[in-house]
Design a protein around this motif. Structure first.
Motif, PDB file in Angstrom:
ATOM      1  N   CYS A   1      -6.022  -3.799  -2.581  1.00  0.00           N
ATOM      2  CA  CYS A   1      -5.291  -2.879  -3.469  1.00  0.00           C
ATOM      3  C   CYS A   1      -6.263  -2.175  -4.405  1.00  0.00           C
TER       4      CYS A   1
ATOM      5  N   ARG B   1      -6.706   1.512  -5.025  1.00  0.00           N
ATOM      6  CA  ARG B   1      -5.527   2.294  -5.417  1.00  0.00           C
ATOM      7  C   ARG B   1      -5.000   1.985  -6.808  1.00  0.00           C
TER       8      ARG B   1
ATOM      9  N   GLN C   1       1.165   6.773  -7.010  1.00  0.00           N
ATOM     10  CA  GLN C   1      -0.018   7.594  -7.320  1.00  0.00           C
ATOM     11  C   GLN C   1       0.269   9.073  -7.064  1.00  0.00           C
ATOM     12  N   ALA C   2       0.962   9.360  -5.981  1.00  0.00           N
ATOM     13  CA  ALA C   2       1.269  10.754  -5.638  1.00  0.00           C
ATOM     14  C   ALA C   2       2.176  11.405  -6.679  1.00  0.00           C
TER      15      ALA C   2
ATOM     16  N   ASP D   1       0.823  -1.214   0.000  1.00  0.00           N
ATOM     17  CA  ASP D   1       0.000   0.000   0.000  1.00  0.00           C
ATOM     18  C   ASP D   1       0.857   1.264   0.000  1.00  0.00           C
ATOM     19  N   ARG D   2       1.943   1.232   0.733  1.00  0.00           N
ATOM     20  CA  ARG D   2       2.814   2.419   0.805  1.00  0.00           C
ATOM     21  C   ARG D   2       3.358   2.786  -0.580  1.00  0.00           C
ATOM     22  N   TRP D   3       3.827   1.779  -1.335  1.00  0.00           N
ATOM     23  CA  TRP D   3       4.402   2.090  -2.651  1.00  0.00           C
ATOM     24  C   TRP D   3       3.331   2.493  -3.649  1.00  0.00           C
ATOM     25  N   LEU D   4       2.133   1.914  -3.517  1.00  0.00           N
ATOM     26  CA  LEU D   4       1.054   2.344  -4.426  1.00  0.00           C
ATOM     27  C   LEU D   4       0.761   3.829  -4.211  1.00  0.00           C
ATOM     28  N   GLN D   5       0.776   4.247  -2.952  1.00  0.00           N
ATOM     29  CA  GLN D   5       0.532   5.669  -2.670  1.00  0.00           C
ATOM     30  C   GLN D   5       1.644   6.546  -3.226  1.00  0.00           C
ATOM     31  N   THR D   6       2.877   6.072  -3.100  1.00  0.00           N
ATOM     32  CA  THR D   6       4.020   6.855  -3.620  1.00  0.00           C
ATOM     33  C   THR D   6       3.892   7.047  -5.133  1.00  0.00           C
TER      34      THR D   6
END
Ligand SMILES: O=C(CO)[C@@H](O)[C@H](O)COP(=O)(O)O
Length: 243
Positions: free
Chosen positions: A137, A140, A115-116, A108-113
């Motif tokens: 997932c 995201r 996406q950001a 989840d952390r890398w998906l947010q990175t």
């Protein structure tokens, strides 16, 4: 997630030439030709010789190609160290980026990175990894990449497609639809060929990584092979829509 037209990816069933399947001595010419033929984007495989047993393409080669073409880059990490490679590919300017769930405790952390950074995130699964990994997932991701071979080598050297490829693609389509995640695209990678691509599209695949069994098949030109892929993809999509 609907990235809309600004994502740079166009048609419904996308054909994504895999850069590691082009002759390394003619890669740039191949990219120029593919661009003139109107492919949907380029599939950029990064293998690290650790999570996956070869090193066909490095970050600097990707950076140089990025300067030479306006085609969207669909990047697929098959690596152990996501911190280094995600940072490097975001810096290169890719439009989509997926990494393997099996290699990452903090999905989840890398998906947010990703996406950001304004890049479309995806999760990749090896053939025998269950689809349940995707459960949390779905809010995201833009796509799920299903590997239909074990990560490692393009067709001339590697193993055959797994016998349950079609079943897994169909199960993934159902999994997504049942969860209201029909917008998540299914990308398939590994021995996608003239003999199986219509069936795989009929089963639910939206994006085809095109390698040595189709686009880069030595018996045809890129133009002829692409035209044949497009015909087969349209046939598969019609079968899917007709049920
Ligand atoms: O990603 C890999 C190998 O790890 C390859 O599967 C290529 O992306 C496509 O090559 P073909 O299997 O279609 O020849």
């Amino acid at each position: 997630m609907d990235l809309g037209p600004e994502s740079g990816f166009l048609s419904q069933i996308e054909i994504l030439p895999s850069l590691i399947c082009a002759d390394p001595n003619r890669r740039l010419e191949a990219v120029r030709e593919l661009e003139s033929l109107g492919v949907d984007g380029l599939h950029v495989d990064i293998l690290d010789g650790h999570f996956s047993p070869s090193l066909p393409l490095g970050i600097e080669a990707v950076r140089q190609l990025r300067r030479e073409t306006g085609l969207p880059f669909d990047a697929h990490l098959m690596v152990a160290d996501h911190a280094y490679f995600i940072d490097a590919l975001l810096d290169c300017g890719v439009q989509r980026l997926c990494f393997h769930a099996e290699a990452e405790p903090h999905i989840d952390r890398w998906l947010q990175t990703i996406q950001a950074a304004g890049v479309a995130p995806g999760v990749a699964l090896k053939p025998a990894t269950p689809l349940s990994v995707l459960e949390y997932c779905l809010e995201r991701i833009d796509f799920a990449l299903l590997m239909l071979i074990n990560p490692g080598f393009a067709g001339h050297k590697g193993e055959a497609q797994v016998p349950y490829a079609r079943r897994k693609v169909a199960a993934c389509r159902r999994f997504l639809d049942e969860r209201g995640a029909g917008h998540v695209a299914i990308e398939i990678d590994g021995r996608v060929g003239f003999d199986n691509l219509a069936d795989l599209v009929a089963a639910g695949a939206d994006r085809l990584v095109a390698g040595t069994r189709s686009l880069f098949h030595p018996k045809g030109s890129l133009a002829d092979n692409l035209a044949r892929m497009r015909r087969l993809a349209a046939e598969g999509l019609k079968r899917r829509k007709d049920g």
